[in-house]
Design a protein around this motif. Structure first.
Motif, PDB file in Angstrom:
ATOM      1  N   GLY A   1      56.551  27.548  41.003  1.00 14.72           N
ATOM      2  CA  GLY A   1      57.419  28.715  40.912  1.00 14.72           C
ATOM      3  C   GLY A   1      58.678  28.615  41.744  1.00 14.72           C
ATOM      4  N   GLY A   2      58.883  27.501  42.426  1.00 16.10           N
ATOM      5  CA  GLY A   2      60.131  27.293  43.144  1.00 16.10           C
ATOM      6  C   GLY A   2      60.073  27.437  44.645  1.00 16.10           C
ATOM      7  N   VAL A   3      58.878  27.663  45.220  1.00 14.49           N
ATOM      8  CA  VAL A   3      58.751  27.726  46.678  1.00 14.49           C
ATOM      9  C   VAL A   3      58.689  26.294  47.216  1.00 14.49           C
ATOM     10  CG1 VAL A   3      57.341  28.497  48.623  1.00 14.49           C
ATOM     11  CG2 VAL A   3      57.571  29.941  46.576  1.00 14.49           C
ATOM     12  N   ALA A   4      59.571  25.964  48.126  1.00 14.80           N
ATOM     13  CA  ALA A   4      59.620  24.606  48.664  1.00 14.80           C
ATOM     14  C   ALA A   4      58.340  24.281  49.416  1.00 14.80           C
ATOM     15  CB  ALA A   4      60.817  24.451  49.595  1.00 14.80           C
ATOM     16  N   PRO A   5      57.728  23.112  49.181  1.00 24.11           N
ATOM     17  CA  PRO A   5      56.462  22.772  49.850  1.00 24.11           C
ATOM     18  C   PRO A   5      56.538  22.877  51.365  1.00 24.11           C
ATOM     19  CG  PRO A   5      56.957  21.186  48.127  1.00 24.11           C
ATOM     20  CD  PRO A   5      58.174  22.054  48.264  1.00 24.11           C
ATOM     21  N   GLU A   6      57.685  22.499  51.929  1.00 26.27           N
ATOM     22  CA  GLU A   6      57.793  22.507  53.386  1.00 26.27           C
ATOM     23  C   GLU A   6      57.884  23.918  53.964  1.00 26.27           C
ATOM     24  OE1 GLU A   6      61.983  21.802  51.716  1.00 26.27           O
ATOM     25  OE2 GLU A   6      59.938  21.072  51.329  1.00 26.27           O
TER      26      GLU A   6
ATOM     27  N   ALA B   1      59.292  10.428  71.065  1.00 25.92           N
ATOM     28  CA  ALA B   1      59.961  11.671  70.700  1.00 25.92           C
ATOM     29  C   ALA B   1      58.974  12.828  70.784  1.00 25.92           C
ATOM     30  CB  ALA B   1      60.526  11.568  69.290  1.00 25.92           C
ATOM     31  N   PRO B   2      59.464  14.036  71.108  1.00 25.49           N
ATOM     32  CA  PRO B   2      58.572  15.197  71.133  1.00 25.49           C
ATOM     33  C   PRO B   2      57.945  15.432  69.761  1.00 25.49           C
ATOM     34  CG  PRO B   2      60.720  15.723  72.111  1.00 25.49           C
ATOM     35  CD  PRO B   2      60.836  14.387  71.451  1.00 25.49           C
ATOM     36  N   ARG B   3      56.705  15.933  69.759  1.00 19.21           N
ATOM     37  CA  ARG B   3      56.036  16.249  68.504  1.00 19.21           C
ATOM     38  C   ARG B   3      56.749  17.403  67.812  1.00 19.21           C
ATOM     39  NH1 ARG B   3      52.357  19.947  66.802  1.00 19.21           N
ATOM     40  NH2 ARG B   3      52.223  20.888  68.863  1.00 19.21           N
ATOM     41  N   THR B   4      56.955  17.272  66.509  1.00 21.99           N
ATOM     42  CA  THR B   4      57.541  18.352  65.731  1.00 21.99           C
ATOM     43  C   THR B   4      56.689  18.584  64.503  1.00 21.99           C
ATOM     44  OG1 THR B   4      58.960  16.836  64.478  1.00 21.99           O
ATOM     45  CG2 THR B   4      59.879  17.796  66.490  1.00 21.99           C
ATOM     46  N   HIS B   5      56.991  19.649  63.798  1.00 27.21           N
ATOM     47  CA  HIS B   5      56.253  19.932  62.566  1.00 27.21           C
ATOM     48  C   HIS B   5      57.228  20.011  61.408  1.00 27.21           C
ATOM     49  CE1 HIS B   5      53.417  21.409  59.706  1.00 27.21           C
ATOM     50  NE2 HIS B   5      52.470  21.202  60.585  1.00 27.21           N
ATOM     51  N   PRO B   6      56.855  19.508  60.237  1.00 29.95           N
ATOM     52  CA  PRO B   6      57.771  19.465  59.096  1.00 29.95           C
ATOM     53  C   PRO B   6      58.419  20.800  58.761  1.00 29.95           C
ATOM     54  CG  PRO B   6      55.796  18.196  58.609  1.00 29.95           C
ATOM     55  CD  PRO B   6      55.567  18.885  59.931  1.00 29.95           C
ATOM     56  N   ILE B   7      57.704  21.918  58.932  1.00 28.86           N
ATOM     57  CA  ILE B   7      58.291  23.183  58.516  1.00 28.86           C
ATOM     58  C   ILE B   7      59.486  23.544  59.375  1.00 28.86           C
ATOM     59  CG2 ILE B   7      56.899  24.760  59.930  1.00 28.86           C
ATOM     60  CD1 ILE B   7      56.772  26.537  57.380  1.00 28.86           C
ATOM     61  N   THR B   8      59.477  23.152  60.649  1.00 28.59           N
ATOM     62  CA  THR B   8      60.599  23.420  61.516  1.00 28.59           C
ATOM     63  C   THR B   8      61.752  22.476  61.207  1.00 28.59           C
ATOM     64  OG1 THR B   8      59.083  24.178  63.225  1.00 28.59           O
ATOM     65  CG2 THR B   8      61.317  23.644  63.918  1.00 28.59           C
ATOM     66  N   GLU B   9      61.433  21.237  60.912  1.00 31.57           N
ATOM     67  CA  GLU B   9      62.468  20.258  60.645  1.00 31.57           C
ATOM     68  C   GLU B   9      63.293  20.600  59.413  1.00 31.57           C
ATOM     69  OE1 GLU B   9      60.087  16.805  60.289  1.00 31.57           O
ATOM     70  OE2 GLU B   9      59.995  16.432  62.439  1.00 31.57           O
ATOM     71  N   HIS B  10      62.715  21.356  58.474  1.00 36.09           N
ATOM     72  CA  HIS B  10      63.399  21.655  57.217  1.00 36.09           C
ATOM     73  C   HIS B  10      64.137  22.986  57.219  1.00 36.09           C
ATOM     74  CE1 HIS B  10      60.905  18.361  55.695  1.00 36.09           C
ATOM     75  NE2 HIS B  10      61.763  18.290  54.710  1.00 36.09           N
ATOM     76  N   GLN B  11      64.072  23.745  58.316  1.00 35.93           N
ATOM     77  CA  GLN B  11      64.748  25.032  58.308  1.00 35.93           C
ATOM     78  C   GLN B  11      66.249  24.857  58.517  1.00 35.93           C
ATOM     79  OE1 GLN B  11      62.923  27.677  57.421  1.00 35.93           O
ATOM     80  NE2 GLN B  11      61.404  26.061  57.256  1.00 35.93           N
ATOM     81  N   ASN B  12      67.025  25.756  57.893  1.00 36.56           N
ATOM     82  CA  ASN B  12      68.469  25.714  58.039  1.00 36.56           C
ATOM     83  C   ASN B  12      68.912  26.546  59.224  1.00 36.56           C
ATOM     84  OD1 ASN B  12      68.853  24.153  55.700  1.00 36.56           O
ATOM     85  ND2 ASN B  12      68.665  25.984  54.400  1.00 36.56           N
TER      86      ASN B  12
END
Length: 315
Positions: A188-193, A304-315
């Protein structure tokens, strides 16, 4: 483990992180519960009125909440449904006021119209407990808004879910049903991340089923999405405490210490965030957890510090 980022300067008043992208990515986050309902199972009516609600939310931020989850409809078993117009009357001004103070707000709603209005008012996350009843309208609304969406496992609604708590293997069936709904969201168009998973503790679950899901949280974190654990004050905690104390029941307000213990264990298992009523107790529990894990698994030099994909993809 690197030190957690500091909150933005508050100019003498309590302020939040400002944007979802600014949330720390190197630790488990705390989502504070703000129920604006007269009938929630543990604190219904406790924060009636805009001023009281905003004051309580800011107190949670001061105590360590990273996100405030604002809800205008009770989802306790047996609760009566609320019209979206009434839900919005209860929540939108509060959301707007908190957004003005840079608080990252999650809109706790099953209604697409409320989700759209909440995002327009300043909410940055939609937290939906519809589960298998997820509507196409909600999918379209969240896809258009482009905000993170919490996909919660549930069956039925507040009036029917207890009768649907039947599983051969609760962990694998919850996982499979979440994957089915995830597929609908992506189609339906919701981005997986932007999808966050929640096992839906207490929603069409009973007693040992909740504990089993917590014990096998890895089956959800392995799917590559952030995982939210919302155990705070729920029935399965009360049942375990009553059994331990040898009493018939333990009131919801006496379950916060146990909730903090679950928060610590969930953080150790990789939870992205925990949703709680008593923020201060969980903040202390997570601080101890971070120190423990840092001593057990110190970062490699130059890592590098641990990150999570959902944060990396935010604008």
């Amino acid at each position: 483990m690197t030190a957690a980022p500091s909150r933005p300067a508050g100019r003498g008043e309590t302020r939040g992180w400002g944007t979802f992208a600014a949330l720390p990515a190197d630790r488990t986050l705390i989502m504070g519960v703000l129920n604006l309902t007269p009938d929630s199972f543990s604190d219904g009516g406790a924060h009636a009125g805009v001023e009281a609600a905003v004051s309580h939310a800011l107190a949670m931020v001061e105590a360590g909440a990273d996100v405030v989850d604002v809800g205008g409809e009770s989802t306790r078993p047996g609760a009566a449904p609320v019209d979206p117009a009434e839900e919005q009357r209860r929540t939108l001004e509060v959301i707007s006021r908190l957004a003005e103070r840079d608080v990252v707000v999650s809109a706790d709603t099953k209604h697409a119209a409320t989700a759209r209005a909440a995002v327009e008012a300043g909410a940055q996350i939609v937290n939906d407990v519809s589960g298998t009843e997820l509507s196409e309208e909600m999918i379209a609304a969240c896809a258009a808004a482009g905000v993170p969406y919490v996909l919660t496992h549930a069956r039925g609604d507040s009036r029917t879910m207890d009768a649907r708590a039947e599983y051969d293997d609760v962990v694998e069936e919850v996982r499979a049903e979440l994957l089915t709904q995830r597929g609908r969201l992506i189609a339906g168009g919701v981005a997986p991340e932007r999808i966050i998973l929640d096992p839906g503790l207490g929603f069409a679950k009973g007693g040992e089923q909740d504990w089993r899901l917590l014990a096998r949280l890895d089956r959800l974190t392995s799917l590559g999405h952030p995982v939210l654990v919302a155990a705070s004050r729920k029935r399965f905690i009360g049942t375990a405490l009553a059994r331990s104390r040898g009493v018939d029941a333990v009131p919801a307000g006496e379950r916060d210490t146990a909730t903090a213990a679950i928060s610590a264990l969930a953080a150790e298992r990789g939870a992205w965030a925990v949703r709680v009523h008593d923020v201060a107790a969980t903040a202390d529990a997570l601080a101890v957890t971070r120190s423990w894990l840092a001593a057990e698994r110190p970062p490699r030099p130059g890592a590098a510090p641990r990150t999570h994909p959902i944060t990396e993809h935010q604008n």
